[in-house]
Design an enzyme around this catalytic site. Structure first.
Site, PDB file in Angstrom:
ATOM      1  N   ARG A  16      22.699  -2.601 -44.071  1.00 12.62           N
ATOM      2  CA  ARG A  16      22.258  -3.963 -44.385  1.00 12.62           C
ATOM      3  C   ARG A  16      21.532  -4.069 -45.727  1.00 12.62           C
ATOM      4  NH1 ARG A  16      20.577  -6.104 -38.335  1.00 12.62           N
ATOM      5  NH2 ARG A  16      22.698  -6.615 -37.678  1.00 12.62           N
ATOM      6  N   SER A  35      17.522  -8.853 -26.716  1.00 12.52           N
ATOM      7  CA  SER A  35      16.849  -7.650 -26.203  1.00 12.52           C
ATOM      8  C   SER A  35      16.472  -7.806 -24.732  1.00 12.52           C
ATOM      9  CB  SER A  35      15.584  -7.362 -27.017  1.00 12.52           C
ATOM     10  OG  SER A  35      15.891  -7.005 -28.331  1.00 12.52           O
ATOM     11  N   ARG A  51      18.018  -5.900 -21.209  1.00 14.54           N
ATOM     12  CA  ARG A  51      17.108  -5.181 -20.319  1.00 14.54           C
ATOM     13  C   ARG A  51      17.072  -5.797 -18.925  1.00 14.54           C
ATOM     14  NH1 ARG A  51      15.931  -4.345 -25.437  1.00 14.54           N
ATOM     15  NH2 ARG A  51      14.744  -2.529 -26.167  1.00 14.54           N
ATOM     16  N   LYS A  83      22.187   0.012 -39.230  1.00 16.82           N
ATOM     17  CA  LYS A  83      22.464  -1.115 -38.332  1.00 16.82           C
ATOM     18  C   LYS A  83      23.979  -1.298 -38.263  1.00 16.82           C
ATOM     19  CE  LYS A  83      18.332  -2.431 -37.011  1.00 16.82           C
ATOM     20  NZ  LYS A  83      17.990  -2.615 -35.588  1.00 16.82           N
ATOM     21  N   ASP A 142      15.289  -6.961 -37.587  1.00 18.97           N
ATOM     22  CA  ASP A 142      16.554  -7.687 -37.463  1.00 18.97           C
ATOM     23  C   ASP A 142      16.574  -8.975 -38.279  1.00 18.97           C
ATOM     24  OD1 ASP A 142      17.720  -5.798 -35.823  1.00 18.97           O
ATOM     25  OD2 ASP A 142      17.040  -6.749 -33.980  1.00 18.97           O
TER      26      ASP A 142
END
Length: 427
Positions: free
Chosen positions: A343, A21, A25, A339, A312
């Site tokens: 999942r 993540s 970014r 996802k 996650d």
């Protein structure tokens, strides 16, 4: 590929790859800032490389040399129309966040991805962007990729309540709000990972956060920075669980990011009775060393505000629950269905084929433990987290072989996964 089975112990110390993540970014903020940004310890997984290539295609100069990413930022209005459609690969983060970035760009683009990404709904981000004046549409009423987008220099600010807990949608709207003239207010359903908020401040931007309410005044300018990416707790999660469930094990994980919006798995491990120690805490980098040991575990209930803090990690938590005495209930996790795969179903099918007792529900799973696992053939369906979950499950298998189809999916987030596994087996 044939996976390692019947492992008697795991020992050793590893440094997990950079946080996915934060890596995404850092490239986005570095590109939109003015001046130079240097990024250290970035994740070089396929998803992050997709983001990097997209910004190169948008005219940003990005150099990868001697382990450091150097980005020559072009400013909020400096992106250029690409020559071709933008390839997002398997990355939902890339396509959603970059949709917000391009909201203020006065040119048309097409964004596409692989087969898995092409099945993921984008209406959650296209609907609010349309309210801001962006022309954006995909396939079917759910706006599946490919997406066509034309931004506008006259972007309208927005007041928007998110119908789902999604850091990706929140972040897309924040990137758009930075380019709109006036005050935008984004209200979350539940608090989600706050890396965009943290990094916006680091790059000299301004926002106010009051509980679930985020206020951004636009337009803003950003300034290039030095970013050091901590290890990814989502990758560390596989080793945390392995250390807890493989007998006679002790694992030390260094430099793991422990941002409070991401540490739900630590709460779950403790609720289940797992032995986990946190040391060497760096409050600035929000990182630490995590140590786990083989533990006797008990079932627990996982739901509500905890879900966005471990969304996650739920596949590997499901495996953890198969090795706990009693029942574990996962609920409020319908987001798992959209996802890289569904999942809920794929995790249940994979682990049940190995001898687990998991009942899928509309918004999660009911897992009865403790289960002895046996050999099976499992397909990742292109989902990296299913692949790594299965590789950890295989370590417990004493009876039969475990074959993993499409194991290359693991390169999405953890290219060195099997090398690290070997080092811990022989540690």
């Amino acid at each position: 590929m044939k996976l390692k089975t019947n492992i008697r112990h795991l020992h050793g110390s590893i440094r997990v790859p950079g946080d996915k993540s934060i890596s995404h970014r850092s490239i986005i903020f570095g590109s939109l800032a003015e001046g130079e940004t240097k990024v250290y310890d970035i994740l070089r997984g396929e998803d992050v490389l997709s983001t990097m290539q997209v910004f190169r295609d948008l005219g940003v100069e990005i150099e990868d040399k001697d382990g450091v990413i150097t980005i020559q930022g072009v400013g909020m209005a400096g992106l250029k129309a690409p020559q071709n459609a933008l390839n997002m690969g398997n990355s939902g983060t890339s396509i959603r966040l970059i949709s917000g970035v391009l909201a203020g760009a006065d040119f048309e683009v097409e964004m596409f991805g692989d087969d898995s990404l092409s099945k993921r709904p984008m209406d959650r981000v296209t609907l609010p962007l349309k309210k801001m004046g962006v022309s954006i549409s995909g396939q079917t009423e759910r706006d599946l990729p490919p997406l066509r987008l034309k931004g506008t220099k006259n972007l309208r600010p927005i007041h928007y309540e998110l119908p789902i807990a999604s850091a990706q949608v929140k972040s897309a709207l924040m990137f758009a709000a930075l380019q709109a003239k006036g005050e935008s207010v984004i209200i979350e359903k539940e608090c989600t990972r706050n890396h965009t908020e943290d990094m916006l401040k680091q790059f000299g931007g301004h926002l106010s956060v009051d509980g679930k309410k985020i206020t951004v005044q636009g337009p803003q300018k950003l300034t290039g920075q030095k970013v050091v990416v901590p290890g990814d707790i989502s990758s560390a999660a596989f080793w945390l669980v392995a250390g807890l469930i493989v007998p006679n094990s002790r694992l030390v994980l260094q430099n793991v990011g422990i941002n409070e919006t991401r540490t739900g798995i630590i709460d779950v491990i403790r609720a289940m009775g797992g032995k986990l120690e946190i040391t060497e805490i760096d409050p600035v980098a929000k990182s630490s060393t995590l140590t786990v040991e083989s533990s006797d575990l008990k079932g627990t209930e996982i739901g509500g505000a905890l879900i966005p803090r471990l969304i996650d990690e739920l596949p590997i938590i499901a495996l953890l629950a198969t090795q706990a005495q009693g029942v574990t209930v996962i609920k409020d996790a319908e987001e798992l269905k959209v996802k890289e795969t569904d999942r809920i179903q794929v995790v249940a099918d994979a682990l049940n084929s190995m001898g687990a007792d998991i009942t899928p529900t509309a918004d999660g799973m009911i897992i009865k433990g403790k289960s002895a696992l046996h050999g099976a053939r499992v397909n990742t369906f292109g989902d990296h987290r299913i692949g790594m979950m299965t590789a950890i499950a295989a370590l417990l298998v004493a009876d039969g072989e475990v074959e993993l189809d499409r194991a290359e999916a693991i390169n999405t987030s953890y290219p060195s996964f099997f090398d690290d596994l070997e080092s811990l087996i022989h540690g």
